[in-house]
Design a protein around this motif. Sequence first.
Motif, PDB file in Angstrom:
ATOM      1  N   PHE A  11       0.856  -1.181   0.000  1.00 56.82           N
ATOM      2  CA  PHE A  11       0.000   0.000   0.000  1.00 56.82           C
ATOM      3  C   PHE A  11       0.892   1.232   0.000  1.00 56.82           C
ATOM      4  CE2 PHE A  11      -2.602   3.094   2.597  1.00 56.82           C
ATOM      5  CZ  PHE A  11      -3.470   3.417   1.559  1.00 56.82           C
ATOM      6  N   VAL A  12       0.609   2.167  -0.893  1.00 51.83           N
ATOM      7  CA  VAL A  12       1.408   3.383  -0.984  1.00 51.83           C
ATOM      8  C   VAL A  12       0.514   4.617  -1.099  1.00 51.83           C
ATOM      9  CG1 VAL A  12       3.459   2.304  -1.993  1.00 51.83           C
ATOM     10  CG2 VAL A  12       1.666   3.136  -3.483  1.00 51.83           C
ATOM     11  N   ILE A  13       0.985   5.700  -0.512  1.00 57.20           N
ATOM     12  CA  ILE A  13       0.336   7.006  -0.644  1.00 57.20           C
ATOM     13  C   ILE A  13       1.424   7.963  -1.101  1.00 57.20           C
ATOM     14  CG2 ILE A  13      -0.835   8.889   0.546  1.00 57.20           C
ATOM     15  CD1 ILE A  13      -1.884   6.850   2.563  1.00 57.20           C
ATOM     16  N   ASP A  14       1.227   8.553  -2.265  1.00 56.45           N
ATOM     17  CA  ASP A  14       2.231   9.466  -2.838  1.00 56.45           C
ATOM     18  C   ASP A  14       3.618   8.838  -2.858  1.00 56.45           C
ATOM     19  OD1 ASP A  14       0.423  11.539  -3.367  1.00 56.45           O
ATOM     20  OD2 ASP A  14       0.624  12.352  -1.346  1.00 56.45           O
ATOM     21  N   GLY A  15       3.700   7.566  -3.209  1.00 58.48           N
ATOM     22  CA  GLY A  15       4.974   6.884  -3.337  1.00 58.48           C
ATOM     23  C   GLY A  15       5.601   6.420  -2.032  1.00 58.48           C
ATOM     24  N   GLU A  16       4.963   6.699  -0.903  1.00 53.87           N
ATOM     25  CA  GLU A  16       5.476   6.310   0.409  1.00 53.87           C
ATOM     26  C   GLU A  16       4.626   5.186   0.995  1.00 53.87           C
ATOM     27  OE1 GLU A  16       8.019   7.980   2.263  1.00 53.87           O
ATOM     28  OE2 GLU A  16       8.499   9.104   0.450  1.00 53.87           O
ATOM     29  N   THR A  17       5.248   4.276   1.733  1.00 58.66           N
ATOM     30  CA  THR A  17       4.510   3.211   2.410  1.00 58.66           C
ATOM     31  C   THR A  17       4.142   3.693   3.813  1.00 58.66           C
ATOM     32  OG1 THR A  17       5.745   1.544   1.188  1.00 58.66           O
ATOM     33  CG2 THR A  17       4.596   0.810   3.160  1.00 58.66           C
ATOM     34  N   PRO A  18       2.840   3.864   4.091  1.00 59.14           N
ATOM     35  CA  PRO A  18       2.439   4.334   5.420  1.00 59.14           C
ATOM     36  C   PRO A  18       2.513   3.211   6.458  1.00 59.14           C
ATOM     37  CG  PRO A  18       0.496   3.933   4.093  1.00 59.14           C
ATOM     38  CD  PRO A  18       1.698   3.684   3.208  1.00 59.14           C
ATOM     39  N   ARG A  19       2.320   3.571   7.713  1.00 63.04           N
ATOM     40  CA  ARG A  19       2.277   2.565   8.779  1.00 63.04           C
ATOM     41  C   ARG A  19       1.158   1.572   8.507  1.00 63.04           C
ATOM     42  NH1 ARG A  19       2.808   7.451  12.040  1.00 63.04           N
ATOM     43  NH2 ARG A  19       4.947   7.531  12.794  1.00 63.04           N
ATOM     44  N   ALA A  20       1.354   0.340   8.956  1.00 62.85           N
ATOM     45  CA  ALA A  20       0.375  -0.716   8.713  1.00 62.85           C
ATOM     46  C   ALA A  20      -0.883  -0.558   9.559  1.00 62.85           C
ATOM     47  CB  ALA A  20       1.002  -2.079   8.986  1.00 62.85           C
ATOM     48  N   LEU A  21      -0.786   0.096  10.696  1.00 61.62           N
ATOM     49  CA  LEU A  21      -1.930   0.232  11.602  1.00 61.62           C
ATOM     50  C   LEU A  21      -1.923   1.628  12.200  1.00 61.62           C
ATOM     51  CD1 LEU A  21      -4.279  -1.153  13.197  1.00 61.62           C
ATOM     52  CD2 LEU A  21      -2.563  -1.712  14.924  1.00 61.62           C
ATOM     53  N   THR A  22      -3.091   2.225  12.237  1.00 60.45           N
ATOM     54  CA  THR A  22      -3.246   3.525  12.872  1.00 60.45           C
ATOM     55  C   THR A  22      -4.257   3.387  13.993  1.00 60.45           C
ATOM     56  OG1 THR A  22      -2.814   4.680  10.802  1.00 60.45           O
ATOM     57  CG2 THR A  22      -3.935   5.931  12.520  1.00 60.45           C
ATOM     58  N   ARG A  61      -7.516   9.814  -7.620  1.00 64.84           N
ATOM     59  CA  ARG A  61      -6.513  10.604  -8.357  1.00 64.84           C
ATOM     60  C   ARG A  61      -5.267   9.790  -8.682  1.00 64.84           C
ATOM     61  NH1 ARG A  61      -7.727  14.657  -4.244  1.00 64.84           N
ATOM     62  NH2 ARG A  61      -5.680  14.271  -3.340  1.00 64.84           N
ATOM     63  N   GLY A  62      -5.260   8.513  -8.284  1.00 63.97           N
ATOM     64  CA  GLY A  62      -4.100   7.666  -8.547  1.00 63.97           C
ATOM     65  C   GLY A  62      -2.938   7.925  -7.606  1.00 63.97           C
ATOM     66  N   GLU A  63      -3.203   8.576  -6.476  1.00 68.27           N
ATOM     67  CA  GLU A  63      -2.152   8.911  -5.524  1.00 68.27           C
ATOM     68  C   GLU A  63      -2.104   7.954  -4.336  1.00 68.27           C
ATOM     69  OE1 GLU A  63      -2.864  13.000  -4.551  1.00 68.27           O
ATOM     70  OE2 GLU A  63      -2.739  13.616  -6.637  1.00 68.27           O
ATOM     71  N   ALA A  64      -3.035   7.013  -4.268  1.00 75.05           N
ATOM     72  CA  ALA A  64      -3.036   5.992  -3.213  1.00 75.05           C
ATOM     73  C   ALA A  64      -3.493   4.685  -3.834  1.00 75.05           C
ATOM     74  CB  ALA A  64      -3.959   6.388  -2.063  1.00 75.05           C
ATOM     75  N   GLY A  65      -2.794   3.620  -3.488  1.00 75.02           N
ATOM     76  CA  GLY A  65      -3.160   2.321  -4.042  1.00 75.02           C
ATOM     77  C   GLY A  65      -2.136   1.275  -3.673  1.00 75.02           C
TER      78      GLY A  65
END
Length: 87
Positions: A11-22, A61-65
């Motif tokens: 999972f990426v947002i703007d090319g970065e991998t966010p934390r797995a759990l919030t 917008r194709g910025e998260a996926g």
Amino acid sequence: NVSAQGRDDAFVIDGETPRALTVWCLPPSDDGKPTSKTAYIQRMAPGCASEIVRLLNLGQRGEAGFEGSRGRRSLSPADLAVLVNNR
């Protein structure tokens, strides 16, 4: 017997991998009393809904996926889950 096979994409947002759990927590009330279930839901639901909308808009917008060996796929509603302790 468990035969789970994880995903090979990330999972990426703007090319970065966010934390797995919030985890979101409310600060203690001013009077020090525990927050009621109703008050908790009323305070947390709008923020949760806003974050879901933000993520889905980024997906549109194709910025998260999800990126992996088969390319990139935009985030969709079916990819989201909200876990709530209702006890």
